[in-house]
Structures are given as structure tokens and as C-alpha cells.
Design a protein around this motif. Structure first.
Motif, PDB file in Angstrom:
ATOM      1  N   GLN A  11       0.858  -1.176   0.000  1.00 53.91           N
ATOM      2  CA  GLN A  11       0.000   0.000   0.000  1.00 53.91           C
ATOM      3  C   GLN A  11       0.897   1.228   0.000  1.00 53.91           C
ATOM      4  O   GLN A  11       2.048   1.164   0.429  1.00 53.91           O
ATOM      5  N   ASP A  12       0.361   2.315  -0.514  1.00 56.04           N
ATOM      6  CA  ASP A  12       1.153   3.538  -0.629  1.00 56.04           C
ATOM      7  C   ASP A  12       0.830   4.461   0.547  1.00 56.04           C
ATOM      8  O   ASP A  12       0.036   5.385   0.423  1.00 56.04           O
ATOM      9  N   THR A  13       1.432   4.151   1.706  1.00 57.01           N
ATOM     10  CA  THR A  13       1.211   4.981   2.889  1.00 57.01           C
ATOM     11  C   THR A  13       2.561   5.383   3.479  1.00 57.01           C
ATOM     12  O   THR A  13       3.584   4.751   3.204  1.00 57.01           O
ATOM     13  N   ASN A  14       2.556   6.426   4.294  1.00 61.35           N
ATOM     14  CA  ASN A  14       3.773   6.839   4.988  1.00 61.35           C
ATOM     15  C   ASN A  14       4.327   5.697   5.817  1.00 61.35           C
ATOM     16  O   ASN A  14       5.534   5.462   5.859  1.00 61.35           O
ATOM     17  N   LEU A  15       3.413   4.976   6.490  1.00 59.49           N
ATOM     18  CA  LEU A  15       3.840   3.892   7.374  1.00 59.49           C
ATOM     19  C   LEU A  15       4.503   2.764   6.582  1.00 59.49           C
ATOM     20  O   LEU A  15       5.570   2.287   6.962  1.00 59.49           O
ATOM     21  N   SER A  16       3.901   2.335   5.483  1.00 58.36           N
ATOM     22  CA  SER A  16       4.488   1.230   4.709  1.00 58.36           C
ATOM     23  C   SER A  16       5.824   1.646   4.097  1.00 58.36           C
ATOM     24  O   SER A  16       6.768   0.847   4.048  1.00 58.36           O
ATOM     25  N   GLN A  17       5.936   2.886   3.654  1.00 62.82           N
ATOM     26  CA  GLN A  17       7.208   3.353   3.084  1.00 62.82           C
ATOM     27  C   GLN A  17       8.284   3.455   4.170  1.00 62.82           C
ATOM     28  O   GLN A  17       9.447   3.131   3.932  1.00 62.82           O
ATOM     29  N   TYR A  18       7.883   3.876   5.362  1.00 65.70           N
ATOM     30  CA  TYR A  18       8.818   3.952   6.486  1.00 65.70           C
ATOM     31  C   TYR A  18       9.333   2.547   6.839  1.00 65.70           C
ATOM     32  O   TYR A  18      10.535   2.337   6.958  1.00 65.70           O
ATOM     33  N   VAL A  19       8.412   1.585   6.988  1.00 63.70           N
ATOM     34  CA  VAL A  19       8.795   0.216   7.340  1.00 63.70           C
ATOM     35  C   VAL A  19       9.661  -0.392   6.240  1.00 63.70           C
ATOM     36  O   VAL A  19      10.660  -1.064   6.517  1.00 63.70           O
ATOM     37  N   GLN A  20       9.294  -0.150   4.984  1.00 62.36           N
ATOM     38  CA  GLN A  20      10.097  -0.646   3.866  1.00 62.36           C
ATOM     39  C   GLN A  20      11.528  -0.123   3.968  1.00 62.36           C
ATOM     40  O   GLN A  20      12.495  -0.884   3.829  1.00 62.36           O
ATOM     41  N   ALA A  21      11.684   1.166   4.221  1.00 61.85           N
ATOM     42  CA  ALA A  21      13.019   1.769   4.319  1.00 61.85           C
ATOM     43  C   ALA A  21      13.809   1.182   5.492  1.00 61.85           C
ATOM     44  O   ALA A  21      14.998   0.862   5.355  1.00 61.85           O
ATOM     45  N   VAL A  22      13.141   1.004   6.643  1.00 53.49           N
ATOM     46  CA  VAL A  22      13.811   0.429   7.817  1.00 53.49           C
ATOM     47  C   VAL A  22      14.316  -0.979   7.491  1.00 53.49           C
ATOM     48  O   VAL A  22      15.475  -1.312   7.743  1.00 53.49           O
ATOM     49  N   LEU A  23      13.439  -1.810   6.910  1.00 47.35           N
ATOM     50  CA  LEU A  23      13.821  -3.187   6.597  1.00 47.35           C
ATOM     51  C   LEU A  23      14.898  -3.248   5.522  1.00 47.35           C
ATOM     52  O   LEU A  23      15.811  -4.070   5.599  1.00 47.35           O
ATOM     53  N   GLN A  24      14.784  -2.385   4.518  1.00 44.98           N
ATOM     54  CA  GLN A  24      15.767  -2.401   3.439  1.00 44.98           C
ATOM     55  C   GLN A  24      17.151  -2.010   3.959  1.00 44.98           C
ATOM     56  O   GLN A  24      18.157  -2.526   3.494  1.00 44.98           O
ATOM     57  N   ASN A  25      17.187  -1.131   4.971  1.00 37.87           N
ATOM     58  CA  ASN A  25      18.465  -0.709   5.559  1.00 37.87           C
ATOM     59  C   ASN A  25      18.980  -1.690   6.605  1.00 37.87           C
ATOM     60  O   ASN A  25      20.128  -1.615   7.007  1.00 37.87           O
ATOM     61  N   TYR A  26      18.124  -2.581   7.054  1.00 38.78           N
ATOM     62  CA  TYR A  26      18.500  -3.583   8.052  1.00 38.78           C
ATOM     63  C   TYR A  26      18.996  -4.802   7.278  1.00 38.78           C
ATOM     64  O   TYR A  26      18.336  -5.828   7.209  1.00 38.78           O
ATOM     65  N   THR A  27      20.184  -4.681   6.694  1.00 40.00           N
ATOM     66  CA  THR A  27      20.680  -5.682   5.753  1.00 40.00           C
ATOM     67  C   THR A  27      20.874  -7.053   6.388  1.00 40.00           C
ATOM     68  O   THR A  27      20.632  -8.066   5.739  1.00 40.00           O
ATOM     69  N   ALA A  28      21.283  -7.109   7.665  1.00 38.06           N
ATOM     70  CA  ALA A  28      21.492  -8.417   8.310  1.00 38.06           C
ATOM     71  C   ALA A  28      20.181  -9.203   8.339  1.00 38.06           C
ATOM     72  O   ALA A  28      20.157 -10.408   8.072  1.00 38.06           O
ATOM     73  N   PHE A  29      19.077  -8.529   8.628  1.00 37.88           N
ATOM     74  CA  PHE A  29      17.771  -9.186   8.672  1.00 37.88           C
ATOM     75  C   PHE A  29      17.362  -9.633   7.270  1.00 37.88           C
ATOM     76  O   PHE A  29      16.935 -10.773   7.067  1.00 37.88           O
ATOM     77  N   THR A  30      17.501  -8.752   6.293  1.00 38.88           N
ATOM     78  CA  THR A  30      17.128  -9.073   4.919  1.00 38.88           C
ATOM     79  C   THR A  30      17.930 -10.264   4.403  1.00 38.88           C
ATOM     80  O   THR A  30      17.380 -11.168   3.781  1.00 38.88           O
ATOM     81  N   GLU A  31      19.243 -10.284   4.708  1.00 40.52           N
ATOM     82  CA  GLU A  31      20.077 -11.409   4.283  1.00 40.52           C
ATOM     83  C   GLU A  31      19.662 -12.698   4.982  1.00 40.52           C
ATOM     84  O   GLU A  31      19.656 -13.764   4.370  1.00 40.52           O
ATOM     85  N   MET A  32      19.301 -12.602   6.276  1.00 38.94           N
ATOM     86  CA  MET A  32      18.864 -13.783   7.008  1.00 38.94           C
ATOM     87  C   MET A  32      17.577 -14.347   6.385  1.00 38.94           C
ATOM     88  O   MET A  32      17.449 -15.550   6.186  1.00 38.94           O
ATOM     89  N   VAL A  33      16.615 -13.473   6.070  1.00 42.64           N
ATOM     90  CA  VAL A  33      15.361 -13.911   5.451  1.00 42.64           C
ATOM     91  C   VAL A  33      15.666 -14.604   4.124  1.00 42.64           C
ATOM     92  O   VAL A  33      15.119 -15.671   3.826  1.00 42.64           O
TER      93      VAL A  33
END
Length: 180
Positions: free
Chosen positions: A132-154
Motif C-alpha cells: 500500500q502507498d502509505t507513509n507507514l508502509s514506506q517507512y517500514v520498507q526503508a527500515v527493513l531495506q536498511n536492516y541488511t542483516a535481517f534481509t540477508e537472514m530472510v
């Protein structure tokens, strides 16, 4: 045919200090196990699941679940405070892999917020996509995208480990799957 392992998580954030989390693991529609919501330990639902992997692997999986849930709760509460998200709210996650007859596979991860699609993980290029195109979803997307250790683990968990483990579970759970 193809076989799918799904890990389901529902976390109800009552306030900043209380989160109620339930987790369930499925092979097709067979309940493999769940997470005790008080101790975050694995409860096995089928007699053949625990022997499918060595005890050390289950210990590692259980520790990863605990670390993941601690970090998940912390990140979600932090984001909720940053973005003035009203409590209570519910976050749901579904992740897993599908193994096809030709031994290829597809991993997936989806996040829901208050019953709505919220984010998905593109395992092909390791990126989080807002549903969805909301401030919250874009914020969470940015946090997760910058949390590379988590993204790599997934990425490793669901592209590699999941496929290896599904093959073992299929072997141990053959009789249960054939009864379906």
C-alpha cells in the motif's frame, strides 16, 4: 506435486510494553508445531517432526525465533512510536517456501497490518515492496531495506534452509501427507 512450508505469525501489540505473539508452522495443512506464547519455545504437533532434524538444529531454530521476535517487537514498537501508530494493532507475517516436482523452489514472505496486505519480500532481488502507498508502509520498507542483516537472514532462511528442511520433513512426514 508441489509442497509448501508456511510459517505464520500473529503479533497483537496492546501497548508499548505488551505484545501477544502466536506462531504456527505448516507443511501443506499439517500443523508441524507452534510457538508457546509465554516462553517462545517450539511445541511439536506431530511425532515425526522433532526427529526430522538433529537436536542442535532445533536449538538453533528456537534461538533464532527468540532473537527474531525480540527484534521484531522492538522494531515494530519503535516504528509505531515514530509514526504515532495508535495501539492496539496487529502485525501478521507469513513466510516459507514451495518446492516443485522438478526440485526448483520459490521462497516468499508477506507482512500484514491490521488485516491488510502491507509488505512483501521479493526474494529474487532481496527487496521489500510496500503493498500500500502509505507513509507507514514506506517507512517500514526503508527500515527493513536498511536492516541488511535481517534481509540477508530472510533470504538465506527461505531460499536455502527452508528448501533443505522441507525435503527432510517430506521424508519424515510421508505417511501423514499420504493420508491427506
Amino acid at each position: 506435486g508441489s509442497f509448501t512450508v508456511r510459517l505464520l505469525q500473529t503479533s497483537t501489540f496492546q501497548n508499548t510494553s505488551f505484545v501477544d505473539t502466536e506462531g504456527l508452522g505448516l507443511l501443506e495443512d499439517i500443523e508441524l508445531g507452534s510457538i508457546d506464547k509465554h516462553t517462545w519455545t517450539i511445541r511439536f504437533h506431530q511425532p515425526w517432526v522433532r526427529p526430522a532434524l538433529p537436536r542442535g538444529d532445533w536449538d538453533t531454530i528456537q534461538n533464532m525465533i527468540r532473537i527474531y521476535l525480540q527484534k521484531f517487537n522492538h522494531l515494530v514498537n519503535e516504528g509505531a512510536m515514530q509514526k504515532d501508530v495508535p495501539y492496539p494493532f496487529v502485525a501478521q507475517c507469513m513466510a516459507g517456501c514451495e518446492l516443485y516436482p522438478n526440485r526448483t523452489s520459490r521462497a516468499f514472505a508477506y507482512v500484514g497490518y491490521n488485516g491488510q496486505d502491507f509488505l512483501s519480500f521479493d526474494t529474487g532481488n532481496a527487496t521489500w515492496l510496500p503493498s500500500q502507498d502509505t507513509n507507514l508502509s514506506q517507512y517500514v520498507q526503508a527500515v527493513l531495506q536498511n536492516y541488511t542483516a535481517f534481509t540477508e537472514m530472510v533470504e538465506v532462511l527461505f531460499n536455502d534452509t527452508c528448501v533443505d528442511d522441507i525435503e527432510v520433513l517430506l521424508h519424515y512426514g510421508k505417511a501423514a501427507l499420504e493420508r491427506q
